[in-house]
Motif scaffolding. Structure first.
Motif: not given
Lengths: 326, 113
Positions: A129, A125, A121-122
């Motif tokens: 970004m 993300w 998930g990190n």
């Protein structure tokens, strides 16, 4: 009460610099009045406000008119810089995004307190970004350049030297290159880092993950293999084609890393015995064996896939070359 | 794309730029914006109000046109007139136009020169 004309004139004036307003206002008012007059003079069949409305409609969006008066650009990036902008983005994004995703996921994984889901998930993300931030700021920069009339000859100018190379089957793309280099650097970094940082901390005492005794041979061996892999990756990229000897070297290097790694893990020699004892004393001993099994299986799969992939590439290249000759 | 669309696209390309020359020539007699627009349309030039007015102003700042406000009539109007520099520009553009016309004619009549 303000009329439609008043509102139209204001619509134009607020979009031009203050210094030009006093000059422009009577001109635009006269133009509108003349047009209205000309239409009603030919025998007014419409009410006055309908004439005014159609005159203003013909003049069009006041901001567009103001832009024409002031030579302002009605686009963010015009044809002069569009290609430079596109090339910059398409060059930068495929390098920066995978690198940042890999480093963040790597750092999370090493941190050791995150689940697989959190790590993935990190990564997603951070990828999102980095992509949006890069695209946004690059675009802002180009929008400013477009408006400053800065010369971007070196970046945007086109010469025959900038012609793209015809893609060769089997040649790794820049993305693949970035991914393999990042992966290799990460592997080498991890081997050194786990010794220097000694990340297993139990009862105030910190331990390296791997048995420090392995520095006598096996850990330097892995570092050397990684260094050779880096050189080999560079060579295959420059060579721009995948040959049978490359496939053999690729497989040998993969096995040189994978086989000793799996052997050390399955025989229990890889882990730092001091850390293992401390873990056992702390009641964590159940975690070591399953973790070792998962890592060993992963290494087997990657090694096998990597070796086979090299031969598949060589086969594809040889097939396309012979097809080209036929 | 049907023929009419292709035709109007071609005409647009062909006419772009002729408006500047037409304005300069028309403004040998002083004239104001709306009258000029009307006259150009009568002569068959396809030009929008929101293109013509900024064009007049640009030619003025470039020194090709001079302007003054006429306040003797019921409503003040800005009258434009060609300047000496504008005459030079018009002469050059006219010469170019004549050359192009001659070249196109030669091509049409099959003269190989």
């Amino acid at each position: 009460m303000s009329t439609l004309t008043d509102r139209y004139v204001w619509g134009v004036l607020r979009a031009v610099p203050e210094t030009q307003r006093a000059d422009l206002e009577p001109e635009i008012r006269a133009l509108i009045a003349d047009a209205v007059e000309a239409r009603t003079a030919g025998g007014a069949t419409e009410p006055d406000d309908a004439v005014e409305r159609s005159v203003l409609t013909e003049l069009g969006d006041p901001e567009a008119l103001a832009a024409r008066y002031t030579d302002r650009r009605l686009y963010l990036i015009g044809p002069r810089y569009y290609l430079a902008w596109k090339r910059f983005l398409l060059t930068i994004l495929p390098i920066i995004v995978p690198l940042s995703v890999i480093s963040v996921m790597g750092a999370k994984a090493i941190g050791g307190e995150s689940s697989i889901g959190e790590i993935v998930g990190n990564g997603v993300w951070v990828g999102f970004m980095v992509t949006t931030q890069l695209a946004f700021w690059f675009t802002v920069a180009f929008v400013l350049i477009e408006r400053q009339d800065l010369s971007l000859e070196d970046a945007g100018g086109w010469t025959p030297d900038r012609l793209p190379a015809v893609p060769v089957p089997g040649r790794p793309s820049i993305v693949e290159l970035a991914l393999s280099v990042a992966g290799l650097v990460f592997a080498a970094g991890f081997i050194v880092w786990q010794q220097v940082a000694a990340p297993i901390i139990i009862g105030g005492q910190s331990y390296p993950i791997f048995d420090p005794a392995l520095w006598s041979f096996w850990l330097p061996w892995f570092l050397a293999v990684v260094a050779l892999e880096l050189v080999f990756t560079g060579v295959t990229y420059v060579a721009a084609r995948w040959t049978w000897p490359f496939a053999v070297v690729n497989a040998v290097l993969a096995l040189a890393f994978g086989v000793p790694a799996v052997w050390l893990i399955t025989t229990g020699q890889l882990w730092n015995p001091a850390a293992a004892d401390a873990l056992k004393a702390a009641g964590f001993d159940g975690a070591i064996a399953p973790a070792g099994t998962i890592i060993a299986i992963t290494i087997v799969v990657i090694t096998a896939w990597d070796s086979v992939d090299g031969f598949v590439r060589a086969w594809r290249t040889s097939r396309s070359v012979s097809a080209g000759r036929a | 794309m049907d023929f009419d669309e292709i035709l109007s696209g071609g005409q647009q390309e062909l006419r772009r730029g002729t408006v500047v020359l037409a304005c300069l020539l028309l403004l040998r007699e002083p004239g104001y914006g709306y009258a000029l627009l009307d006259r150009l349309r009568e002569l068959g030039f396809v030009v929008d109000a929101n293109t013509l007015y900024p064009l007049l102003r640009r030619l003025e700042t470039q020194g090709m046109l001079a302007s003054e406000w006429n306040t003797t009539e019921a409503r003040p109007r800005k009258f434009y007139r060609i300047s000496p520099d504008g005459e030079r520009l018009a002469a050059e553009l006219l010469a170019d136009w004549t050359r192009l016309d001659a070249s196109i004619r030669r091509l049409h009549q099959g003269d190989p020169r």
